[in-house]
Scaffold this active site. Structure first.
Site, PDB file in Angstrom:
ATOM      1  N   HIS A  11       0.707  -1.153  -0.008  1.00  0.00           N
ATOM      2  CA  HIS A  11      -0.043  -0.005   0.061  1.00  0.00           C
ATOM      3  C   HIS A  11       0.820   1.234   0.109  1.00  0.00           C
ATOM      4  CE1 HIS A  11      -3.101   2.715   2.226  1.00  0.00           C
ATOM      5  NE2 HIS A  11      -3.386   2.448   1.001  1.00  0.00           N
ATOM      6  N   HIS A  53      -1.120  10.568  -2.843  1.00  0.00           N
ATOM      7  CA  HIS A  53      -2.328  10.112  -2.369  1.00  0.00           C
ATOM      8  C   HIS A  53      -3.418  11.225  -2.162  1.00  0.00           C
ATOM      9  CE1 HIS A  53      -5.322   8.942   0.836  1.00  0.00           C
ATOM     10  NE2 HIS A  53      -5.464   7.809   0.307  1.00  0.00           N
TER      11      HIS A  53
END
Length: 301
Positions: A11, A53
């Site tokens: 991730h 992100h």
């Protein structure tokens, strides 16, 4: 079907050891043994795809110091040239000072011999041309590339272009039938995922990824439920757990469904019988006016 070897998806790279969504993090994910690394894509003001992100640059760069008058520092309000001036590593650790917000192209080129890729397109509704720009870079992507987005309309349009495996994120079980018409994967919060959900998805031809799985009890549970992959912030720990330190046993309903025991590479061995200590030899002790009792014999030294 119970998968004895689920995919390990790193991730945002390996965010416990390097600043997330940077080349340093992606290289660390490869070193940690991840099968895929995950990244997030935004479009800049001048139409470039960069890897970060958040909607804002503030959390993971020094944008507030470099451009103090540009709040709220949204990625889409900055050009690529402006973004390349930012330090995306010092917030994590000074040894990463000078790490940059990478472009998607630079990541794909740098990681061409690395793991597969899980690529999330953030807020495609704000950049209608992002599908075309992304499609233009897919030739650089590794053979195992999964594209995902919270925006299911984007997923449908991108899949219609004939691109590779596409994922729709966090659907309810009742939605799986419709989603199976245009997606190949679904991703589910690990706390909400159940064996029944996984079975339903598999019957429809969908593979299931669980996110974000960082603790060993959760690893055991979701692998036993039959997921096809785990998204984790700790790819090295998960790889170690899957290969050596943690064993998994499929629940009875999955064993019955697949007609095979859960005896894959990481099956739990039967517990060893507990050692039995010899019973102590009692000796009577009589006290004045008290009923007899027993106690172990204690040798005199």
């Amino acid at each position: 079907m119970f998968d004895p070897d689920p995919l390990i998806v790193a991730h945002r790279g390996a965010p416990k050891v390097a600043p997330e969504n940077t080349l340093a993090a992606f290289r660390a994910a490869g070193t940690a043994g991840a099968d895929l690394y995950e990244l997030d894509v935004h479009q800049t003001q001048d139409g470039h795809l960069v890897v970060i992100h958040d909607v804002s640059l503030a959390r993971t760069t020094d944008v507030e110091q470099v451009f103090p008058d540009r709040a709220p520092w949204r990625v889409r309000d900055f050009t690529l040239e402006e973004i390349t001036r930012l330090d995306a590593g010092s917030w994590f650790d000074q040894k990463f000072a000078g790490e940059r917000v990478p472009t998607l192209r630079s990541v794909l080129e740098a990681m061409k011999d690395g793991p597969g890729l899980l690529l999330e397109v953030k807020h495609p509704e704000d950049a209608p041309e992002v599908a075309e720009r992304l499609a233009g870079l897919m030739a650089l992507a590794p053979p195992l590339t999964i594209v995902q987005s919270f925006d299911w309309q984007f997923i449908k349009k991108f899949q219609a272009r004939g691109e590779r495996a596409v994922l729709s994120r966090s659907p309810a079980e009742a939605e799986l039938t419709d989603i199976a018409e245009y997606a190949e994967y679904v991703s589910v919060k690990h706390r909400a995922m159940t064996p029944a959900y996984v079975r339903r998805a598999h019957r429809l031809g969908l593979k299931v990824l669980a996110f974000t799985v960082n603790r060993r009890p959760a690893m055991r549970r979701v692998v036993a439920a039959g997921v096809d992959g785990l998204i984790t912030n700790r790819p090295k720990a998960l790889r170690r757990a899957l290969e050596t330190h943690v064993c998994f046993t499929a629940p009875p309903e999955l064993v019955s469904m697949t007609n095979r025991p859960a005896d894959g590479r990481r099956a739990c061995p039967p517990p060893a019988p507990a050692p039995t200590a010899p019973a102590p030899v009692p000796t009577p002790v009589v006290g004045a006016g008290l009923p007899p009792v027993t106690r172990p014999v204690v040798p005199l030294l």
